[in-house]
Write an enzyme that holds these catalytic residues in place. Structure first.
Site, PDB file in Angstrom:
ATOM      1  N   ARG A  20       0.830  -1.210   0.000  1.00  0.00           N
ATOM      2  CA  ARG A  20       0.000   0.000   0.000  1.00  0.00           C
ATOM      3  C   ARG A  20       0.866   1.263   0.000  1.00  0.00           C
ATOM      4  O   ARG A  20       0.910   2.001  -0.973  1.00  0.00           O
ATOM      5  CB  ARG A  20      -0.953  -0.042   1.227  1.00  0.00           C
ATOM      6  CG  ARG A  20      -2.082   0.965   1.182  1.00  0.00           C
ATOM      7  CD  ARG A  20      -1.688   2.371   1.581  1.00  0.00           C
ATOM      8  NE  ARG A  20      -1.118   2.447   2.920  1.00  0.00           N
ATOM      9  CZ  ARG A  20      -0.546   3.531   3.406  1.00  0.00           C
ATOM     10  NH1 ARG A  20      -0.430   4.637   2.681  1.00  0.00           N
ATOM     11  NH2 ARG A  20      -0.016   3.540   4.621  1.00  0.00           N
ATOM     12  N   HIS A 209       5.214   4.521  12.613  1.00  0.00           N
ATOM     13  CA  HIS A 209       5.242   4.435  11.144  1.00  0.00           C
ATOM     14  C   HIS A 209       6.245   5.484  10.652  1.00  0.00           C
ATOM     15  O   HIS A 209       5.907   6.652  10.501  1.00  0.00           O
ATOM     16  CB  HIS A 209       3.817   4.720  10.648  1.00  0.00           C
ATOM     17  CG  HIS A 209       3.636   4.726   9.168  1.00  0.00           C
ATOM     18  ND1 HIS A 209       3.028   3.699   8.482  1.00  0.00           N
ATOM     19  CD2 HIS A 209       3.952   5.642   8.219  1.00  0.00           C
ATOM     20  CE1 HIS A 209       2.964   3.988   7.189  1.00  0.00           C
ATOM     21  NE2 HIS A 209       3.519   5.160   7.001  1.00  0.00           N
ATOM     22  N   CYS A 242       4.307   9.232   0.188  1.00  0.00           N
ATOM     23  CA  CYS A 242       2.920   9.662   0.079  1.00  0.00           C
ATOM     24  C   CYS A 242       2.840  10.645  -1.081  1.00  0.00           C
ATOM     25  O   CYS A 242       3.550  11.654  -1.087  1.00  0.00           O
ATOM     26  CB  CYS A 242       2.458  10.330   1.375  1.00  0.00           C
ATOM     27  SG  CYS A 242       0.794  11.000   1.221  1.00  0.00           S
TER      28      CYS A 242
END
Ligand code: HMG
Ligand code: MG
Length: 301
Positions: A20, A209, A242
């Site tokens: 992901r 994370h 991201c």
């Protein structure tokens, strides 16, 4: 020969985000059959939780527009969880239709990133998550929450700890089982990590994370383990980023994490050799070497 450190956990859960967080940031679209094989290889290497994909708007993240098809191709293994990212009720409907049993919502700790990543304000992002979490829990679905930009934000600078705690506690209060603290752009340092985890006062509900933009991810992870965290997000091969935060690079590489944990005598259940061969296989397909130092060292033969 491991050299354990007193006070550290005996076991760490690695929450694998490569399929992901890794693949969402690839400029070329990775074919769905490659994604399915990647996930299969990760399970084969011993991963027990693999974040498979996202049910976000396909125009926002075209790299993961094949989420539905991918889930149909997964060879689900008993004992392995395959959570997916879901931002809103539309995403939840899509996930429910496919029988997903675990999701993650993702919030921002800052106003600017809430706008850029979710098209919402810091406050109105909760209006989006509340019905998602409530309906998911009603359907027996486990919900994790992320909070991004926990240490700093490219537009707003350092993020105040109180602001992160306020967002995070609100998400836990909705009934999310775990809160993953995201250093989306990798600017955190170990003392900051300790201060943030201590401010929450319940490390057992937290995961970390880290993106490795400034090379701090492993040091930050060690600080988090010392502060009582036992779940660490990582991406095999260190791929990731991201698309709505240009300065975000890859996540902490799973192989680098496993090497450190193994040295500390901490159990992960992962086969490092299989992870490295998965990363070299994927690197060839992506057309560039893995940024993981452990992959580079071990793949030299
Ligand atoms: P929006 O434009 O405000 O959406 O985007 P909307 O609610 O106004 O809806 C507009 C249209 O989109 C509607 O269609 C919806 O049905 C459709 P219309 O009625 O006009 O025909 N739509 C959808 N279609 C499919 N799936 C959906 C969906 N939602 C709406 N889920 C939205 C709001 C949240 C959807 C958008 O901003 C979005 O998709 N953002 C996702 C961005 C993203 O995925 N970023 C990367 C993940 S976060 C991350 O990587 C950080 C993390 O790793 C932690 C860390 O590192 O810190 C987790
Ligand atoms: Mg991330």
């Amino acid at each position: 020969m491991p050299y354990p450190e007193e006070g550290l956990p005996h076991q760490v859960t690695i929450y694998e985000v490569g399929p992901r967080d890794g693949l969402q940031n690839e400029s070329a679209i990775v074919p769905v059959e490659v994604k399915a094989e990647f996930i299969d290889r990760l399970a084969d290497a011993g991963h027990k939780v693999i974040e498979a994909t996202s049910f976000v708007h396909p125009k926002w993240v075209p790299q993961l527009a094949d989420a539905g098809e991918l889930l149909g191709r997964l060879h689900r293994r008993p004992g392995v969880r395959y959570p997916v990212l879901v931002p809103n009720e539309r995403g939840l409907d899509r996930a429910l239709d496919l029988g997903v049993d675990e999701i993650a919502v993702f919030a921002s700790a800052t106003e600017t990133f809430a706008a850029k990543n979710l098209n919402r304000s810091l406050e109105s992002q909760f209006e989006m998550f509340e019905p998602v979490v409530a309906r998911a829990l009603d359907n027996g679905i486990k919900v994790r929450a992320y909070v991004s930009m926990c240490f700093g934000d490219p537009w707003e600078g350092p993020t105040p700890i109180g602001q992160v705690v306020a967002v995070g506690e609100r998400l836990l209060g909705l009934g999310c089982y775990q809160l993953s603290l995201g250093d989306t752009i990798g600017v955190g340092t170990p003392g900051h990590v300790t201060a943030l985890i201590d401010a929450f006062r319940r490390p057992e509900r937290l995961a970390v994370h880290f993106h490795d933009t400034y090379g701090q991810a492993l040091a930050n992870t060690l600080a988090a383990l010392r502060a009582g965290v036992t779940t660490v997000d990582a991406s095999t091969g260190g791929i990731g980023g991201c698309p709505y935060a240009e300065s975000a690079t890859g996540n902490l590489a799973t192989e680098d994490l496993v090497w450190m944990l193994r040295g500390l005598g901490i159990e992960t259940g992962l086969d490092l050799g299989k992870l490295v061969s998965t990363s070299t296989w994927l690197a060839e397909l992506l057309g560039r070497p893995s940024p993981s130092r452990v992959v580079q060292a071990l793949s030299k033969g």
